[in-house]
Enzyme design. Structure first.
Site, PDB file in Angstrom:
ATOM      1  N   GLU A   1       1.100  -1.445   0.147  1.00 29.11           N
ATOM      2  CA  GLU A   1      -0.347  -0.189  -0.403  1.00 29.11           C
ATOM      3  C   GLU A   1       0.700   1.476  -0.357  1.00 29.11           C
ATOM      4  O   GLU A   1       1.603   1.391  -0.875  1.00 29.11           O
ATOM      5  CB  GLU A   1      -1.301   0.432   0.942  1.00 29.11           C
ATOM      6  CG  GLU A   1      -1.857  -1.472   0.937  1.00 29.11           C
ATOM      7  CD  GLU A   1      -2.679  -1.514   1.905  1.00 29.11           C
ATOM      8  OE1 GLU A   1      -3.890  -0.211   2.550  1.00 29.11           O
ATOM      9  OE2 GLU A   1      -2.948  -2.303   2.812  1.00 29.11           O
ATOM     10  N   MET A   2       1.019   1.738   1.769  1.00 33.66           N
ATOM     11  CA  MET A   2       1.955   2.941   1.271  1.00 33.66           C
ATOM     12  C   MET A   2       3.644   3.064   1.131  1.00 33.66           C
ATOM     13  O   MET A   2       4.471   3.674   1.466  1.00 33.66           O
ATOM     14  CB  MET A   2       1.349   3.691   1.724  1.00 33.66           C
ATOM     15  CG  MET A   2      -0.342   4.092   2.103  1.00 33.66           C
ATOM     16  SD  MET A   2      -0.669   5.555   3.412  1.00 33.66           S
ATOM     17  CE  MET A   2      -0.586   7.187   2.957  1.00 33.66           C
TER      18      MET A   2
END
Length: 354
Positions: free
Chosen positions: A129-130
């Site tokens: 994700e991040m």
């Protein structure tokens, strides 16, 4: 057994009652609350959370923000089967909508986070994700931006400053503003019998009579009520091989991956149906492309009912009555570090103690 004809007979009898008692068949449905603010959700905290929600610099590559996967300019998701994170990586699950996410007792498809604050911590350090190395890296980057340091002090007091706990408190405060009351269903439940069309009213009656409300009840149509405990439902309940194989319903073990309990195999959180027309594709893996198809699938795999084309059309009409009024959101101006980037090589960052 095909039980849809039994329910259709009830449907035909009860449909006429709609004209005389519009709320008689809506006992399990409630209007969406017009506010979800918590104590301490100040304007300063909400505005800070809004900026953090839209800021891609909270990701390792500076390319992915909360809004990347939960696009507030549309359905609160990203219209993909599974979301794309840093470096083009994709995860195994569909991004749930963030709209009305405050009205649920747990977060993520497997309910591994109990609160919005806890949920906000996860994606920052998830590699697909991040992609941040740790929350220390997130906070270190925020501290490099003087404007953020000032805004944290304004929101939390000079003695508190930039911490991961305050960052997620701010994000959650902003997310509690992301509610969409005022749908046709809400107006109907408030007594405006003209708010829904005849097809939508028939769809609502069918929705209740066939048993959809066993899971999809309450104001968010996900079983949530204030102070309710998180509940998880087996999916698929009836193993219809045509749907199970076509949409790969066996691979993801659901709740058990988070709980470590094999008894939770293939159990998932019940998602909200609010604004469901805006959040295709559907299911935890994003494999079902259309709303009419997911209505058929859920009827057969969860309640053992085979719907007719007319019944599917009425259910879809009812789903259209669940789209609420969206608050106006202006994109924030993000603070910057004058003349210098804060995006550094994430691999060179060493995680310390949080």
């Amino acid at each position: 057994m095909n039980t849809s004809r039994i329910f259709t007979a009830c449907h035909c009898v009860l449909a006429g009652a709609i004209l005389f008692s519009p709320l008689a068949i809506a006992q399990d449905l409630e209007p969406l609350p017009a506010s979800a603010a918590a104590d301490g959700d100040t304007p300063e905290k909400v505005e800070l959370g809004k900026k953090l929600f839209f800021d891609p610099r909270l990701s390792a590559t500076g390319t992915v923000s909360c809004n990347s996967c939960h696009n507030l300019m549309e359905g609160g998701d990203d219209s993909r089967a599974t979301s794309m994170g840093v470096n083009g990586l994709t995860g195994p699950r569909n991004a749930p909508t963030v709209w009305n996410s405050v009205f649920q007792a747990s977060q993520f498809w497997d309910g591994r986070a109990e609160t919005l604050e806890e949920q906000a911590k996860g994606p920052m350090v998830a590699d697909v994700e991040m992609g941040m190395v740790g929350h220390d890296q997130v906070i270190s980057r925020i501290k490099e931006i003087p404007g953020y340091v000032d805004e944290f002090a304004a929101a939390f007091g000079n003695g508190n400053g930039v911490t991961i706990e305050n960052a997620v408190k701010a994000i959650a405060a902003f997310e509690r503003t992301l509610i969409t009351p005022g749908s046709a269903l809400d107006r109907y439940l408030a007594g405006d019998t003209r708010a829904m069309s005849e097809a939508q009213a028939r769809g609502m009656e069918l929705f209740e009579s066939v048993g959809c409300v066993e899971c999809h009840s309450g104001p968010a149509l996900n079983g949530w009520h204030p102070a309710s405990d998180a509940e998880f439902v087996e999916f698929p309940r009836y193993n219809d091989l045509s749907y199970t194989s076509k949409y790969d319903l066996e691979t993801d073990r659901g709740r058990s991956k988070a709980s470590g309990d094999d008894g939770d195999d293939h159990h998932f959180k019940v998602p909200t149906l609010r604004n469901i027309t805006l959040t295709a594709p559907y299911l935890h893996n994003g494999q079902v492309p259309s709303l009419d198809e997911v209505c058929r699938l859920m009827a057969e795999t969860q309640i053992g009912v085979e719907l007719t084309d007319a019944e599917v059309a009425d259910l879809v009409a009812f789903m259209n009555a669940l789209q609420g009024e969206f608050p106006e959101i202006t994109l924030p101006r993000l603070p910057v570090r004058s003349g210098e980037t804060v995006i550094h090589d994430s691999k060179s960052f060493t995680v310390g103690n949080e």
